[in-house]
Design a protein around this motif. Structure first.
Motif, PDB file in Angstrom:
ATOM      1  N   GLU A 223       4.443  -1.437  -3.821  1.00 34.65           N
ATOM      2  CA  GLU A 223       5.276  -0.918  -4.903  1.00 34.65           C
ATOM      3  C   GLU A 223       4.473  -0.377  -6.077  1.00 34.65           C
ATOM      4  N   ALA A 224       3.224  -0.810  -6.234  1.00 32.88           N
ATOM      5  CA  ALA A 224       2.389  -0.311  -7.328  1.00 32.88           C
ATOM      6  C   ALA A 224       1.617   0.944  -6.936  1.00 32.88           C
ATOM      7  N   TRP A 225       1.766   1.391  -5.711  1.00 27.61           N
ATOM      8  CA  TRP A 225       1.076   2.595  -5.231  1.00 27.61           C
ATOM      9  C   TRP A 225       1.830   3.815  -5.755  1.00 27.61           C
ATOM     10  N   PRO A 226       1.204   4.697  -6.535  1.00 31.31           N
ATOM     11  CA  PRO A 226       1.955   5.702  -7.287  1.00 31.31           C
ATOM     12  C   PRO A 226       2.275   6.999  -6.554  1.00 31.31           C
ATOM     13  N   LEU A 227       1.788   7.177  -5.331  1.00 36.89           N
ATOM     14  CA  LEU A 227       2.042   8.454  -4.656  1.00 36.89           C
ATOM     15  C   LEU A 227       3.421   8.461  -3.998  1.00 36.89           C
ATOM     16  N   GLN A 228       4.004   9.642  -3.945  1.00 36.29           N
ATOM     17  CA  GLN A 228       5.328   9.782  -3.372  1.00 36.29           C
ATOM     18  C   GLN A 228       5.275   9.688  -1.850  1.00 36.29           C
ATOM     19  N   PRO A 229       6.368   9.246  -1.223  1.00 40.09           N
ATOM     20  CA  PRO A 229       6.333   8.975   0.218  1.00 40.09           C
ATOM     21  C   PRO A 229       6.053  10.196   1.082  1.00 40.09           C
ATOM     22  N   ASP A 230       6.567  11.372   0.693  1.00 42.59           N
ATOM     23  CA  ASP A 230       6.306  12.562   1.509  1.00 42.59           C
ATOM     24  C   ASP A 230       4.825  12.947   1.467  1.00 42.59           C
ATOM     25  N   VAL A 231       4.193  12.735   0.314  1.00 43.93           N
ATOM     26  CA  VAL A 231       2.757  13.013   0.190  1.00 43.93           C
ATOM     27  C   VAL A 231       1.965  12.069   1.090  1.00 43.93           C
ATOM     28  N   MET A 232       2.327  10.794   1.095  1.00 42.84           N
ATOM     29  CA  MET A 232       1.616   9.828   1.917  1.00 42.84           C
ATOM     30  C   MET A 232       1.827  10.090   3.406  1.00 42.84           C
ATOM     31  N   GLU A 233       3.024  10.467   3.767  1.00 45.13           N
ATOM     32  CA  GLU A 233       3.278  10.794   5.179  1.00 45.13           C
ATOM     33  C   GLU A 233       2.392  11.953   5.618  1.00 45.13           C
ATOM     34  N   ALA A 234       2.256  12.959   4.758  1.00 43.28           N
ATOM     35  CA  ALA A 234       1.411  14.111   5.082  1.00 43.28           C
ATOM     36  C   ALA A 234      -0.053  13.711   5.175  1.00 43.28           C
TER      37      ALA A 234
END
Length: 342
Positions: A223-234
């Motif tokens: 929850e403290a990880w600031p990147l958005q989920p679509d960015v992380m998926e990519a």
């Protein structure tokens, strides 16, 4: 003498005997209640860990030793003295703190390196055949049922659409034989950047075998990880290692499925923590690597859960419940005294 003081003295005495030189200073990087200490010698610093579980200490030592010939993305095991593990110090700049300080573009770079290093660690695990030696995680039917049934925790924050899930079918979808080494607990507080600017992971006490995507679920669902989920998926897709034995789309589908319920687990922890202690500052959460009991972190977790629940038809009701819960936390945040950018 307090229990914490006794534990510290025991670790120092063991270290001085093991290394044959005096300890000049002692620090508890995760707080005095944690099991690890940074011991400062004249020529280097070493991390000493005294865990309450003897078996987990030795699983961690074994894992580090087996990975070392093919991987430098983890600490080096320097030795074990009974219940105390000594390992190299990978650095004092924890990833969860560093990523909150840098620009958005640098955040993407750090995230990409975190993902790449996890794939490298898993590759080293395959080479060492650790899936044949370590516990197979999440195989128990009761564990699977509890993992899926936990969606009921969303009911008080949403319209409770998750009650309609086909839970037995989801248990079958999530169950996976332990064919791949996983570090486990890849939250950003368990990685650090050293003096050589190299990112390394630590804390392997729960290592085992499963699908493999779970390690990325721990990172993205932090929850403290600031990147958005679509960015992380990519980022995961870009860094994907075909040697995992999975097709990319299948891998991402499973990661999304597991992440959905992993986010529910983190949601439960946040709700439980706030019921005991109220909301905490983001600074405190990051400093001590605590559960993210801040409404901004809770909203981020719901955003991640919703995004990945949407990917699989079977979990789309969970996506709607996470959307409802996100609005609850955003409203709490709006009414709070701490600005969103703090």
């Amino acid at each position: 003498m307090s229990g914490g003081t006794k534990r510290k003295l025991r670790v120092v005495e063991s270290a001085e005997k093991f290394f044959g030189v005096p300890v000049l200073d002692v620090d508890a990087p995760g707080g005095e209640s944690r099991s690890s200490y940074r011991l400062v010698f004249a020529d280097r610093s070493v991390i000493a860990t005294l865990r309450p579980n003897f078996r987990r200490t030795h699983i961690e030592a074994f894992t580090l030793q087996e990975l070392r010939p093919n991987c430098t993305d983890l600490p080096e095991c320097l030795g074990v003295d009974g219940e105390i593990l000594f390992q190299s110090d990978v650095g004092g700049k924890r990833l969860n703190l560093e990523i909150s300080k840098v620009s958005k573009s640098k955040r993407v770079d750090l995230a990409a390196e975190a993902v790449a290093s996890i794939f490298r660690i898993q590759s080293a695990g395959r080479q060492a055949k650790l899936h044949e030696a370590l516990p197979h995680l999440g195989q128990n039917q009761l564990w699977l049922e509890n993992f899926v049934a936990s969606v009921s925790e969303l009911a008080d924050y949403s319209q409770g659409r998750s009650a309609s899930l086909n839970k037995p079918a989801l248990c079958e979808m999530i169950a996976y034989p332990g064919q791949q080494f996983v570090k486990w607990d890849c939250r950003s507080g368990n990685a650090a950047i050293g003096a050589d600017d190299r990112l390394r992971w630590f804390d392997c006490e729960y290592s085992g075998a499963r699908h493999g995507a779970e390690d990325f679920a721990w990172l993205i669902g932090d929850e403290a990880w600031p990147l958005q989920p679509d960015v992380m998926e990519a980022i995961v897709a870009d860094g994907f290692d075909p040697e995992t034995g999975h097709a990319l789309d299948d891998y991402l589908d499973y990661m999304a499925l597991y992440l959905t319920f992993h986010c529910v687990q983190r949601f439960k922890l946040i709700v439980h923590e706030t019921s005991k202690r109220g909301w905490l500052s983001k600074t405190r959460v990051r400093k001590y690597d605590d559960v993210g009991a801040h409404p901004e972190f809770a909203a981020q977790l719901c955003r991640v859960g919703s995004y990945f629940a949407e990917r699989n038809v079977a979990t789309r009701p969970v996506a709607r419940d996470f959307e409802d819960a996100e609005l609850v936390f955003l409203n709490i945040l709006k009414d709070s005294l701490e600005p969103a950018s703090a």
